[in-house]
Design an enzyme around this catalytic site. Structure first.
Site: not given
Ligand code: COA
Length: 425
Positions: A18, A138, A140, A169, A248-249
């Site tokens: 998001q 992290v 929301e 988000d 607020g006030g």
């Molecule tokens: N091709 C190949 N691999 C891909 C890819 C693509 N097009 N897009 C993503 N990936 C891989 C990444 O390289 C990563 O691999 P690695 O861990 O081996 O390096 C893997 O997908 C996971 O990516 P990640 O962003 O860590 O996803 P997640 O599902 O594990 O975590 C979140 C999701 C949201 C928790 C995390 O992305 C995060 O903390 N983001 C920052 C904060 C944020 O925006 N949070 C709110 C989201 S609404």
């Protein structure tokens, strides 16, 4: 003649879920060409989350990815990395909200990206900034809890509450969008790209600014506009939850209206703004409160807010929230009916301004979405449906990146782009 404000800006959109998609959707609404890079097969995980119709992109996805193009690319595949490099050289901004370290592990550190394209702006959302939690993933509610929203939301004698507004988000996505257009403006005279980062904790804290204000006011005495002051409950050493007290006030509360016994949203927010105190007294049938020393001035009213709002509520309970709104607005008394999502979805004026839009989608059919809440007089927003997974892979490879027929075939054969699917499964 209307033109798109961000026409000509190319965004390499590496966002998912998001926070990041909110940001790139805004940029797309303003006219940027947003190229969403998705993993072949699954794409943005939200395509398949909270699905209301089997095998159709979810509303979660469609409502956050309007006006974008989708290319599928496996960025761990060597050919995929080559395509990504070309995208980096071609685009103005890369936006990502991967988990900490993901982009570096993919082989695309800031240094590498900057070397490939010194004009590129690299914009990132992470949960936390540098510090003890910088490596944490992290979502929301984690941001709401760590940014000060949860500890200050809810009722004093109850557990902390998260709010329905997605301040972690979507709120951080908004912050990032401002950072990006600021960096784009800076680039017009510096010629250089830069990094833009927003931590979700920071974004939430920015929106909780008034609570940090109150934290410091506490050192100089009780917070008199909080209802606990009138109730004689001592303050502790941190800002308490204040229920529906106005921050607020101008004291305010949510009050029952006619029908509250059966309708969970038969309530109105009522603000006792000082300049309209006299009409308030007349409307609720307490004309003597206009001059009575216990009620006539804002400081005199502060310790009596519970009593005053209880009396006002006796009046609001005799009216529907819309009747009360009409009567109060005639006298410029600020108030707001508690609108249900059903009532909002049916609101004709929100549809007329494009804040609510009906969008047609090839596999879903018509659905309602929130349009662009930011209106530019010279650049009106046209909301277009979200892309199907990989829908624009071919056109991006050929038209944006200028790959030849033979090169496109080679990329396809490598498996870097996967097989485009027409819907989430
Ligand atoms: N091709 C190949 N691999 C891909 C890819 C693509 N097009 N897009 C993503 N990936 C891989 C990444 O390289 C990563 O691999 P690695 O861990 O081996 O390096 C893997 O997908 C996971 O990516 P990640 O962003 O860590 O996803 P997640 O599902 O594990 O975590 C979140 C999701 C949201 C928790 C995390 O992305 C995060 O903390 N983001 C920052 C904060 C944020 O925006 N949070 C709110 C989201 S609404």
């Amino acid at each position: 003649m209307a033109s798109k404000a961000l026409e000509g800006v190319k965004i390499l959109d590496f966002t998912h879920v998001q926070s990041g998609p909110t940001c790139t959707q805004l940029l797309a609404w303003f006219g940027a060409d947003v190229i969403k890079v998705e993993r072949p097969g699954t794409g943005d995980i939200t395509r398949g989350q909270l699905q209301d119709i089997p095998k159709v992109d979810s509303l979660y996805f469609t409502m956050l990815n309007h006006n974008k193009r989708s290319i599928t690319l496996d960025t761990k595949n060597p050919k995929g990395k080559e395509v990504l490099e070309r995208l980096i050289k071609e685009c103005d901004v890369l936006v990502e909200n991967f988990g900490p370290g993901v982009l570096d592990r993919m082989g695309f550190s800031w240094e590498r990206i900057h070397a490939l394209n010194p004009r590129m702006i690299v914009a990132s959302i992470k949960g936390f900034g540098p510090g003890p939690y910088e490596d944490c993933k992290v979502y929301e509610n984690v941001a709401q809890c760590t940014g000060g929203a949860a500890s200050t939301t809810g009722f004093r004698d109850d557990v902390p509450l998260v709010t329905g507004a997605q301040i972690g988000d979507s709120g951080t996505g908004l912050h990032l969008a401002l950072g990006i257009v600021t960096a784009l403006y800076h680039r017009t005279h510096s010629g250089e790209g830069q990094r833009v980062t927003c931590a979700m904790q920071d974004g939430v804290l920015n929106l909780c600014r008034v609570k940090l204000r109150d934290q410091q006011r506490l050192q100089h005495g009780p917070l008199k506009e909080y209802s606990q002051f009138g109730e004689g409950v001592p303050f502790g050493d941190s800002v308490p939850r204040a229920g529906n007290d106005s921050g607020g006030g101008q004291p305010g509360r949510i009050l029952k209206c006619k029908g509250w016994e059966t309708d969970p949203n038969a309530y109105i927010y009522f603000i006792t703004q000082a300049p309209v105190w006299e009409p308030i007294c007349d409307i609720i049938g307490e004309p003597e409160w206009k001059t009575h020393p216990d009620y006539a001035t804002p400081p005199a009213r502060l310790p009596r807010l519970n009593e005053i709002f209880a009396r006002i509520e006796q009046w609001t309970m005799t009216k529907t929230k819309f009747e009360a709104m009409e009567i109060l607005n005639e006298k410029d008394i600020p108030c707001g009916p508690i609108l249900s999502m059903k009532e909002i979805a049916e609101d004709e004026s929100l549809r007329a301004t494009g804040t609510l839009v009906e969008v047609d989608h090839p596999t879903r059919g018509k659905y309602l979405s929130v349009g662009n809440p930011i209106k530019l007089s010279g650049s009106p927003t046209e909301v277009k449906r979200s892309p199907l997974l990989g829908e624009h892979t071919d056109e991006i490879l050929r038209q944006v990146l200028n790959y030849s027929e033979a090169e496109v075939n080679e990329i396809a054969a490598s498996g870097a782009t996967g097989a485009p699917r027409m819907a989430a499964e």
